[in-house]
Design a protein around this motif. Structure first.
Motif, PDB file in Angstrom:
ATOM      1  N   LEU A  10     -14.244   1.204  -0.565  1.00  0.00           N
ATOM      2  CA  LEU A  10     -13.767   0.026  -1.299  1.00  0.00           C
ATOM      3  C   LEU A  10     -12.806   0.423  -2.414  1.00  0.00           C
ATOM      4  O   LEU A  10     -11.796  -0.246  -2.656  1.00  0.00           O
ATOM      5  CB  LEU A  10     -14.958  -0.745  -1.881  1.00  0.00           C
ATOM      6  N   GLU A  11     -13.128   1.512  -3.098  1.00  0.00           N
ATOM      7  CA  GLU A  11     -12.246   1.973  -4.164  1.00  0.00           C
ATOM      8  C   GLU A  11     -10.877   2.367  -3.617  1.00  0.00           C
ATOM      9  O   GLU A  11      -9.841   2.128  -4.246  1.00  0.00           O
ATOM     10  CB  GLU A  11     -12.892   3.153  -4.902  1.00  0.00           C
ATOM     11  N   TYR A  12     -10.873   3.001  -2.448  1.00  0.00           N
ATOM     12  CA  TYR A  12      -9.605   3.384  -1.827  1.00  0.00           C
ATOM     13  C   TYR A  12      -8.807   2.159  -1.404  1.00  0.00           C
ATOM     14  O   TYR A  12      -7.566   2.132  -1.507  1.00  0.00           O
ATOM     15  CB  TYR A  12      -9.857   4.297  -0.623  1.00  0.00           C
ATOM     16  N   ILE A  13      -9.487   1.136  -0.919  1.00  0.00           N
ATOM     17  CA  ILE A  13      -8.806  -0.111  -0.554  1.00  0.00           C
ATOM     18  C   ILE A  13      -8.177  -0.743  -1.788  1.00  0.00           C
ATOM     19  O   ILE A  13      -7.018  -1.189  -1.759  1.00  0.00           O
ATOM     20  CB  ILE A  13      -9.791  -1.095   0.119  1.00  0.00           C
ATOM     21  N   ASP A  14      -8.936  -0.776  -2.890  1.00  0.00           N
ATOM     22  CA  ASP A  14      -8.390  -1.304  -4.147  1.00  0.00           C
ATOM     23  C   ASP A  14      -7.161  -0.508  -4.581  1.00  0.00           C
ATOM     24  O   ASP A  14      -6.155  -1.083  -5.017  1.00  0.00           O
ATOM     25  CB  ASP A  14      -9.449  -1.246  -5.251  1.00  0.00           C
ATOM     26  N   LEU A  15      -7.249   0.811  -4.447  1.00  0.00           N
ATOM     27  CA  LEU A  15      -6.148   1.673  -4.859  1.00  0.00           C
ATOM     28  C   LEU A  15      -4.905   1.435  -3.999  1.00  0.00           C
ATOM     29  O   LEU A  15      -3.780   1.390  -4.517  1.00  0.00           O
ATOM     30  CB  LEU A  15      -6.578   3.138  -4.767  1.00  0.00           C
ATOM     31  N   ILE A  16      -5.108   1.265  -2.700  1.00  0.00           N
ATOM     32  CA  ILE A  16      -3.978   1.027  -1.790  1.00  0.00           C
ATOM     33  C   ILE A  16      -3.263  -0.274  -2.149  1.00  0.00           C
ATOM     34  O   ILE A  16      -2.034  -0.321  -2.240  1.00  0.00           O
ATOM     35  CB  ILE A  16      -4.470   0.993  -0.327  1.00  0.00           C
ATOM     36  N   PHE A  17      -4.029  -1.335  -2.377  1.00  0.00           N
ATOM     37  CA  PHE A  17      -3.419  -2.625  -2.723  1.00  0.00           C
ATOM     38  C   PHE A  17      -2.722  -2.552  -4.075  1.00  0.00           C
ATOM     39  O   PHE A  17      -1.656  -3.144  -4.265  1.00  0.00           O
ATOM     40  CB  PHE A  17      -4.478  -3.731  -2.733  1.00  0.00           C
ATOM     41  N   LEU A  18      -3.303  -1.816  -5.014  1.00  0.00           N
ATOM     42  CA  LEU A  18      -2.685  -1.664  -6.325  1.00  0.00           C
ATOM     43  C   LEU A  18      -1.370  -0.906  -6.229  1.00  0.00           C
ATOM     44  O   LEU A  18      -0.358  -1.317  -6.815  1.00  0.00           O
ATOM     45  CB  LEU A  18      -3.637  -0.940  -7.275  1.00  0.00           C
ATOM     46  N   LEU A  19      -1.351   0.183  -5.469  1.00  0.00           N
ATOM     47  CA  LEU A  19      -0.138   0.970  -5.302  1.00  0.00           C
ATOM     48  C   LEU A  19       0.937   0.175  -4.565  1.00  0.00           C
ATOM     49  O   LEU A  19       2.119   0.203  -4.930  1.00  0.00           O
ATOM     50  CB  LEU A  19      -0.449   2.268  -4.550  1.00  0.00           C
ATOM     51  N   PHE A  20       0.524  -0.535  -3.519  1.00  0.00           N
ATOM     52  CA  PHE A  20       1.465  -1.335  -2.739  1.00  0.00           C
ATOM     53  C   PHE A  20       2.113  -2.406  -3.619  1.00  0.00           C
ATOM     54  O   PHE A  20       3.328  -2.597  -3.600  1.00  0.00           O
ATOM     55  CB  PHE A  20       0.734  -1.990  -1.558  1.00  0.00           C
ATOM     56  N   SER A  21       1.292  -3.073  -4.417  1.00  0.00           N
ATOM     57  CA  SER A  21       1.808  -4.117  -5.311  1.00  0.00           C
ATOM     58  C   SER A  21       2.712  -3.519  -6.385  1.00  0.00           C
ATOM     59  O   SER A  21       3.764  -4.088  -6.712  1.00  0.00           O
ATOM     60  CB  SER A  21       0.646  -4.874  -5.965  1.00  0.00           C
ATOM     61  N   SER A  22       2.323  -2.364  -6.930  1.00  0.00           N
ATOM     62  CA  SER A  22       3.123  -1.726  -7.982  1.00  0.00           C
ATOM     63  C   SER A  22       4.492  -1.310  -7.467  1.00  0.00           C
ATOM     64  O   SER A  22       5.508  -1.487  -8.148  1.00  0.00           O
ATOM     65  CB  SER A  22       2.382  -0.507  -8.541  1.00  0.00           C
ATOM     66  N   VAL A  23       4.516  -0.762  -6.253  1.00  0.00           N
ATOM     67  CA  VAL A  23       5.788  -0.361  -5.653  1.00  0.00           C
ATOM     68  C   VAL A  23       6.684  -1.576  -5.446  1.00  0.00           C
ATOM     69  O   VAL A  23       7.892  -1.536  -5.724  1.00  0.00           O
ATOM     70  CB  VAL A  23       5.550   0.376  -4.311  1.00  0.00           C
ATOM     71  N   LEU A  24       6.097  -2.672  -4.969  1.00  0.00           N
ATOM     72  CA  LEU A  24       6.882  -3.887  -4.769  1.00  0.00           C
ATOM     73  C   LEU A  24       7.413  -4.429  -6.091  1.00  0.00           C
ATOM     74  O   LEU A  24       8.566  -4.874  -6.173  1.00  0.00           O
ATOM     75  CB  LEU A  24       6.036  -4.956  -4.069  1.00  0.00           C
ATOM     76  N   PHE A  25       6.587  -4.394  -7.131  1.00  0.00           N
ATOM     77  CA  PHE A  25       7.042  -4.831  -8.459  1.00  0.00           C
ATOM     78  C   PHE A  25       8.277  -4.033  -8.880  1.00  0.00           C
ATOM     79  O   PHE A  25       9.285  -4.593  -9.317  1.00  0.00           O
ATOM     80  CB  PHE A  25       5.933  -4.631  -9.501  1.00  0.00           C
ATOM     81  N   CYS A  26       8.188  -2.715  -8.732  1.00  0.00           N
ATOM     82  CA  CYS A  26       9.305  -1.848  -9.130  1.00  0.00           C
ATOM     83  C   CYS A  26      10.547  -2.139  -8.294  1.00  0.00           C
ATOM     84  O   CYS A  26      11.666  -2.196  -8.824  1.00  0.00           O
ATOM     85  CB  CYS A  26       8.908  -0.381  -8.990  1.00  0.00           C
ATOM     86  N   LEU A  27      10.358  -2.319  -6.990  1.00  0.00           N
ATOM     87  CA  LEU A  27      11.493  -2.605  -6.111  1.00  0.00           C
ATOM     88  C   LEU A  27      12.197  -3.894  -6.513  1.00  0.00           C
ATOM     89  O   LEU A  27      13.433  -3.955  -6.547  1.00  0.00           O
ATOM     90  CB  LEU A  27      11.021  -2.694  -4.656  1.00  0.00           C
ATOM     91  N   PHE A  28      11.417  -4.925  -6.832  1.00  0.00           N
ATOM     92  CA  PHE A  28      12.019  -6.207  -7.182  1.00  0.00           C
ATOM     93  C   PHE A  28      12.691  -6.163  -8.552  1.00  0.00           C
ATOM     94  O   PHE A  28      13.695  -6.839  -8.769  1.00  0.00           O
ATOM     95  CB  PHE A  28      10.970  -7.317  -7.112  1.00  0.00           C
ATOM     96  N   VAL A  29      12.153  -5.376  -9.454  1.00  0.00           N
ATOM     97  CA  VAL A  29      12.808  -5.203 -10.757  1.00  0.00           C
ATOM     98  C   VAL A  29      14.161  -4.531 -10.572  1.00  0.00           C
ATOM     99  O   VAL A  29      15.186  -4.969 -11.117  1.00  0.00           O
ATOM    100  CB  VAL A  29      11.921  -4.385 -11.717  1.00  0.00           C
ATOM    101  N   ILE A 378     -10.894 -10.510   2.162  1.00  0.00           N
ATOM    102  CA  ILE A 378     -11.453 -10.998   0.894  1.00  0.00           C
ATOM    103  C   ILE A 378     -12.615 -11.957   1.150  1.00  0.00           C
ATOM    104  O   ILE A 378     -13.662 -11.897   0.483  1.00  0.00           O
ATOM    105  CB  ILE A 378     -10.360 -11.679   0.058  1.00  0.00           C
ATOM    106  N   ILE A 379     -12.425 -12.849   2.121  1.00  0.00           N
ATOM    107  CA  ILE A 379     -13.502 -13.788   2.469  1.00  0.00           C
ATOM    108  C   ILE A 379     -14.735 -13.030   2.955  1.00  0.00           C
ATOM    109  O   ILE A 379     -15.873 -13.351   2.581  1.00  0.00           O
ATOM    110  CB  ILE A 379     -13.022 -14.775   3.548  1.00  0.00           C
ATOM    111  N   TYR A 380     -14.505 -11.993   3.769  1.00  0.00           N
ATOM    112  CA  TYR A 380     -15.620 -11.196   4.294  1.00  0.00           C
ATOM    113  C   TYR A 380     -16.330 -10.443   3.164  1.00  0.00           C
ATOM    114  O   TYR A 380     -17.564 -10.408   3.111  1.00  0.00           O
ATOM    115  CB  TYR A 380     -15.098 -10.222   5.342  1.00  0.00           C
ATOM    116  N   PHE A 381     -15.541  -9.859   2.263  1.00  0.00           N
ATOM    117  CA  PHE A 381     -16.142  -9.140   1.127  1.00  0.00           C
ATOM    118  C   PHE A 381     -16.912 -10.103   0.225  1.00  0.00           C
ATOM    119  O   PHE A 381     -17.962  -9.741  -0.332  1.00  0.00           O
ATOM    120  CB  PHE A 381     -15.050  -8.437   0.323  1.00  0.00           C
ATOM    121  N   TRP A 382     -16.378 -11.311   0.066  1.00  0.00           N
ATOM    122  CA  TRP A 382     -17.082 -12.314  -0.735  1.00  0.00           C
ATOM    123  C   TRP A 382     -18.423 -12.660  -0.085  1.00  0.00           C
ATOM    124  O   TRP A 382     -19.447 -12.805  -0.760  1.00  0.00           O
ATOM    125  CB  TRP A 382     -16.219 -13.557  -0.866  1.00  0.00           C
TER     126      TRP A 382
END
Length: 476
Positions: A10-29, A378-382
């Motif tokens: 689960l921690e690795y999944i959180d990390l992957i989504f965080l990194l993916f989102s961060s990279v996209l933020f930087c790309l759009f900036v 997310i629904i499944y984890f919930w």
């Protein structure tokens, strides 16, 4: 032990989504930064002086505008009239009647006094059989050429026009697009202004013409679309064209030119055998092959992009038609990426292989799939009671705020640079669209992308689809 391992996953999944989102933020900036620099540079460098001399010059570079037509009898006469009214001397309008089942051809024959003429045609050219070539008996319509052929699809019709053209440049547009009278002047200047690099293609911003006032094939008044679906697309187009593609053009890594408004060096287009008729993403795929062609020959080249409002077109106002359109775009995207998969992280192609292709792969193709499956995860984890709510809420809020901020910037930058929508009410409505888009419009795009990928991956037969257009509003 198993619980501990599950927590680590689960921690690795959180990390992957965080990194993916961060990279996209930087790309759009960076995208916003480069597009801004590009627009400012264009405004300073490409302001025209006295255009009359350019328009009157008989030695101006020759251009053929190719417009495929299929069952366009309701609007074909007015659309051609608009194309014939462009302020340029050395150009030809070539309408390719792609086996229309209605009276499109007859309408053109009657309106423009056309007769069949002899034309030498290479039987080895890869396109559906040509049934006839027509020219007008009237001198005032001498720029018009009509090609009647068996139905083969848009890319096949464009290939026919590319082959039959004898001009230096070819412009591939949708027949129902409205071009600004001085559009070809901007295109020619973009082709001619480089000295150290060969300009192989020129693209431009596509504007939404829904609800605009049109008279005699000319845009009389710009209006915000009344239809909400069209408004969301207007916002999307503003972001994609004015920010996204301007940024990629700035770093010379543009991988797509819209099929509604694209101009090409005919010599290079013929050298790569024109459009690929085996894909529904022919516009993107052709740019890939043109770039590969120049890279393999190690010739200096570039693709220019014009931010001026030169081309206006009608977007879907029906949900089913929109979904089918985006479904087709997703299939075309996957086809092109797969066909040119050797470019991914390939330094041989420079920034294309190291930056542009990875962006298209991870953001344009992978991101919608991650969103779709992430929603059910997310629904499944919930359901299992293991979701990290603080992390989820924080990341979701950050993405939402960032997306709104980026959309606001696109709207305000458009107002500052081109100011097509001058009413404060219109700007506020677009901002409202930006606020609710993630909940209303974006899920439609994600669903369409997933459906398109499903069809392609599982080889579900699906045609081109059609768009039933309502037509442009006439001036009162």
């Amino acid at each position: 032990m198993s619980t501990s391992l599950f927590d680590i996953v689960l921690e690795y999944i959180d990390l992957i989504f965080l990194l993916f989102s961060s990279v996209l933020f930087c790309l759009f900036v960076f995208m916003g930064y480069f597009s801004t620099r590009s627009s400012i540079h264009y405004k300073n460098k490409n302001s025209f002086g006295d255009l009359s001399k350019v328009m009157a010059s008989p030695i101006a570079p020759s251009i053929t505008i190719i417009a495929p037509a299929y069952n366009e009898s309701l609007t074909i006469v007015e659309n051609i009239r608009s194309l014939l009214s462009l302020k340029y001397v050395n150009y030809e309008v070539m309408v390719v009647n792609d086996g229309s089942k209605d009276d499109t051809l007859q309408k053109m024959i009657e309106a423009y006094d056309l007769i069949k003429v002899a034309r030498e045609i290479d039987p080895n050219w890869k396109s559906k059989p040509i049934r006839g070539v027509y020219k007008s008996k009237q001198l005032s319509f001498s720029k018009l050429t009509v090609i009647d052929k068996e139905n083969g699809g848009k890319s096949d019709a464009l290939n026919t026009g590319i082959f039959l053209s004898e001009n230096r440049y070819v412009g591939c547009i949708d027949v129902d697009c409205l071009l600004r009278p001085d559009a070809l002047l901007h295109v020619v200047k973009s082709f001619s202004q480089r000295t150290k690099k060969k300009v192989i293609a020129v693209g431009g911003v596509i504007r939404v013409a829904n609800s605009c006032t049109i008279s005699g094939g000319t845009l009389e008044k710009v209006k915000l679309p009344k239809n909400w679906l069209a408004r969301f697309q207007l916002l999307e187009y503003t972001r994609s064209f004015l920010l996204g593609r301007m940024a990629w053009g700035r770093i010379d890594s543009l991988l797509i030119i819209s099929g509604a408004f694209g101009f090409f060096d005919r010599e290079i287009a013929v050298a790569i055998d024109g459009y690929d008729t085996g894909t529904v993403g022919e516009d993107m795929e052709m740019v890939f092959r043109m770039r590969r062609y120049m890279h393999e020959r190690k010739e200096p080249y570039t693709i220019e992009y014009i931010p001026d409002s030169l081309c206006w077109t009608e977007v879907p106002e029906d949900l089913n038609i929109l979904v089918n359109q985006r479904d087709r775009w997703a299939r075309g995207n996957l086809e092109t990426l797969y066909k040119h998969k050797d470019m991914l992280f390939n330094s041989k192609f420079g920034r294309l292989g190291l930056i542009s292709y990875p962006y298209w792969f991870f953001y344009e193709w992978l991101a919608p799939l991650l969103e779709f499956f992430g929603f059910f995860t997310i629904i499944y984890f919930w359901y299992l009671g293991i979701i990290n709510w603080s992390f989820f809420i924080a990341l979701t809020a950050a993405i939402y705020v960032f997306s709104i901020t980026f959309s606001f910037y696109a709207i305000l930058w458009d107002v500052y640079t081109y100011n097509e929508y001058k009413k404060t009410k219109d700007i506020l409505l677009l901002m409202l669209c930006a606020i609710i888009e993630p909940f209303v419009f974006h899920p439609i795009l994600v669903y369409s992308a997933v459906r398109g990928n499903y069809k392609k991956l599982f080889r579900v037969k699906s045609g081109w689809g059609s768009q039933v257009r309502k037509g442009f509003a006439k001036a009162a």
